[in-house]
Design an enzyme around this catalytic site. Sequence first.
Site, PDB file in Angstrom:
ATOM      1  N   GLU A 363       0.873  -1.126  -0.006  1.00 25.78           N
ATOM      2  CA  GLU A 363       0.118   0.126  -0.097  1.00 25.78           C
ATOM      3  C   GLU A 363       0.898   1.284  -0.082  1.00 25.78           C
ATOM      4  OE1 GLU A 363      -3.687  -0.053   1.921  1.00 25.78           O
ATOM      5  OE2 GLU A 363      -3.882  -2.352   1.881  1.00 25.78           O
TER       6      GLU A 363
HETATM    7  N1  COS Z   1      -5.561  12.056  -3.054  1.00 34.83           N
HETATM    8  C1  COS Z   1      -6.331  12.468  -4.315  1.00 34.83           C
HETATM    9  N2  COS Z   1      -5.791  12.323  -5.573  1.00 34.83           N
HETATM   10  C2  COS Z   1      -4.417  12.185  -5.414  1.00 34.83           C
HETATM   11  C3  COS Z   1      -3.748  11.696  -4.494  1.00 34.83           C
HETATM   12  C4  COS Z   1      -4.337  11.608  -3.293  1.00 34.83           C
HETATM   13  N3  COS Z   1      -3.844  10.936  -2.236  1.00 34.83           N
HETATM   14  N4  COS Z   1      -2.604  11.375  -5.062  1.00 34.83           N
HETATM   15  C5  COS Z   1      -2.509  11.674  -6.193  1.00 34.83           C
HETATM   16  N5  COS Z   1      -3.703  12.268  -6.616  1.00 34.83           N
HETATM   17  C6  COS Z   1      -4.075  12.723  -7.908  1.00 34.83           C
HETATM   18  C7  COS Z   1      -3.330  14.034  -8.013  1.00 34.83           C
HETATM   19  O1  COS Z   1      -3.746  15.236  -7.529  1.00 34.83           O
HETATM   20  C8  COS Z   1      -3.253  14.038  -9.655  1.00 34.83           C
HETATM   21  O2  COS Z   1      -4.685  14.786 -10.142  1.00 34.83           O
HETATM   22  P1  COS Z   1      -4.870  16.152 -10.839  1.00 34.83           P
HETATM   23  O3  COS Z   1      -3.679  16.319 -11.666  1.00 34.83           O
HETATM   24  O4  COS Z   1      -6.185  16.199 -11.003  1.00 34.83           O
HETATM   25  O5  COS Z   1      -4.251  17.063  -9.559  1.00 34.83           O
HETATM   26  C9  COS Z   1      -3.370  12.577 -10.018  1.00 34.83           C
HETATM   27  O6  COS Z   1      -3.773  12.023  -8.851  1.00 34.83           O
HETATM   28  C10 COS Z   1      -2.186  12.160 -10.567  1.00 34.83           C
HETATM   29  O7  COS Z   1      -1.214  12.500  -9.776  1.00 34.83           O
HETATM   30  P2  COS Z   1       0.410  12.445 -10.011  1.00 34.83           P
HETATM   31  O8  COS Z   1       0.851  11.068 -10.571  1.00 34.83           O
HETATM   32  O9  COS Z   1       0.971  13.510 -10.475  1.00 34.83           O
HETATM   33  O10 COS Z   1       0.906  12.306  -8.472  1.00 34.83           O
HETATM   34  P3  COS Z   1       1.326  13.096  -7.358  1.00 34.83           P
HETATM   35  O11 COS Z   1       2.621  14.178  -7.540  1.00 34.83           O
HETATM   36  O12 COS Z   1       0.132  13.788  -6.600  1.00 34.83           O
HETATM   37  O13 COS Z   1       1.739  11.988  -6.308  1.00 34.83           O
HETATM   38  C11 COS Z   1       2.740   9.927  -5.906  1.00 34.83           C
HETATM   39  C12 COS Z   1       2.951  11.015  -6.748  1.00 34.83           C
HETATM   40  C13 COS Z   1       4.009   8.860  -6.509  1.00 34.83           C
HETATM   41  C14 COS Z   1       3.175  10.195  -4.371  1.00 34.83           C
HETATM   42  C15 COS Z   1       1.590   9.411  -6.032  1.00 34.83           C
HETATM   43  O14 COS Z   1       1.075   9.201  -7.478  1.00 34.83           O
HETATM   44  C16 COS Z   1       1.379   7.970  -5.382  1.00 34.83           C
HETATM   45  O15 COS Z   1       1.030   7.889  -4.123  1.00 34.83           O
HETATM   46  N6  COS Z   1       1.316   6.870  -6.196  1.00 34.83           N
HETATM   47  C17 COS Z   1       1.107   5.376  -5.685  1.00 34.83           C
HETATM   48  C18 COS Z   1       2.090   4.629  -5.340  1.00 34.83           C
HETATM   49  C19 COS Z   1       1.983   3.633  -4.658  1.00 34.83           C
HETATM   50  O16 COS Z   1       1.370   3.457  -3.649  1.00 34.83           O
HETATM   51  N7  COS Z   1       2.169   2.507  -5.183  1.00 34.83           N
HETATM   52  C20 COS Z   1       2.007   1.101  -4.445  1.00 34.83           C
HETATM   53  C21 COS Z   1       0.430   0.663  -4.729  1.00 34.83           C
HETATM   54  S1  COS Z   1       0.172  -0.750  -3.570  1.00 34.83           S
HETATM   55  S2  COS Z   1      -1.453  -1.196  -4.139  1.00 34.83           S
END
Ligand code: COS
Length: 379
Positions: A363
């Site tokens: 997660e």
């Molecule tokens: N809540 C709501 N929206 C979210 C969010 C959250 N926690 N995290 C990302 N978003 C949204 C962003 O706001 C963006 O939307 P908008 O362009 O409309 O603003 C969109 O999702 C894409 O986000 P982006 O890829 O640009 O990411 P961020 O810079 O916001 O965050 C990380 C980057 C890597 C921190 C984020 O993508 C993340 O947490 N990824 C998941 C990684 C992960 O947990 N992998 C393992 C999964 S295990 S099942």
Amino acid sequence: MEFSYSETQQMLKKMLKDFSEKEIAPYCEEWDENAVYPAESISKLADLGLMGMPFPSEYGGAGLDYVTYVMAIEELSKVSGSHGVIVQTHNALCCWPIFTYGTEEQKRKYLPKLLSGKHLGAFGLTEPSAGTDAAMQKTRAEDNGDHWLLNGTKIFISGGDIADVLVIMAMTDKSQGVKGISSFILEKGMPGFRVGKKENKMGIRASHAAELIFDNCRIPKENLLGEVGKGFKVAMTSLDVGRLGIAAQALGIAQGAFDQTVAYMKQREQFGRTLDKFQALAFEMASMKARIDGARFLLYHAAWRKEQGLPFTAEAAAAKLTCSETAMYVTTKAVQFHGGYGYIKDFPVERMMRDAKITEIYEGTSEVMKMVMAGEIFK
Ligand code: COS
């Protein structure tokens, strides 16, 4: 500010402590050894309302707040990290997105059976090349008239082999990148969906992780969850809630290992005195307690923010980072303080140390937690 447990919280903690000691602890090592999904105890937990904790009674939920929810997962995880993650994955990653993004029709159709625990839920985001970089989805969902056609593979899906209902992310428009991801509600038995490899894991072995294979899987049109292209948001916001649960699981494992070590140190004698009389060891226990208690405050605060409707993404990340690192620190010390007995399966700390490790990985890894927090600091 309020630092005391409510009457409901005290009752729930006591009930789950008794339940864990009677229904879980005696079988934990066997379930771990043979990677057995503890169906009977999960069904009993469902009867106690644990599979629909933070949801309104209107849909069959227990109507608990998020602070109480994390306390319940913490309590279970003191004895079994596997039970902690089974309960949290179901609540946070399947029930929550359906409750939050589902149409009224979808909620009426899926929630009553999920929240009563008659059906088990899972969440499919991770793929062979989309782990931390979760947006790199290769699973595609094609609009095929009256249904969606799903093709691809998910891996490491908690409970994927036994789930009845799954929230699945897939690319509906690759040219849109992260905004081309959509989410769907899938049911076991839908044509073209099968379970592949079941992983042989280091820890939390009573909770299964499985591969999901979609080969021209037909999903009814009405099973789109939320809007087309908004699936990444569905996934990220679900993971925010999920991280509260994983932090609670990690905290419970840390507390469980700590309690086991206190009991062991009081009775284990070396050099003519029990281990608790060695100041060097007692001081290390004091440091462990400080870290556990600090982690707990971070977690309860993050859960409280969620309950108040305040932003809690960075707080949930901080709680997960801290609780999982605390779990690894405490369980490693717990094994060390048990000496040779800590390295064999006669004492639960051996399993707890293996169970703790995954909390720094799934997660969102500890590194992802730092990315989320850094994003908040420098926004
Ligand atoms: N809540 C709501 N929206 C979210 C969010 C959250 N926690 N995290 C990302 N978003 C949204 C962003 O706001 C963006 O939307 P908008 O362009 O409309 O603003 C969109 O999702 C894409 O986000 P982006 O890829 O640009 O990411 P961020 O810079 O916001 O965050 C990380 C980057 C890597 C921190 C984020 O993508 C993340 O947490 N990824 C998941 C990684 C992960 O947990 N992998 C393992 C999964 S295990 S099942």
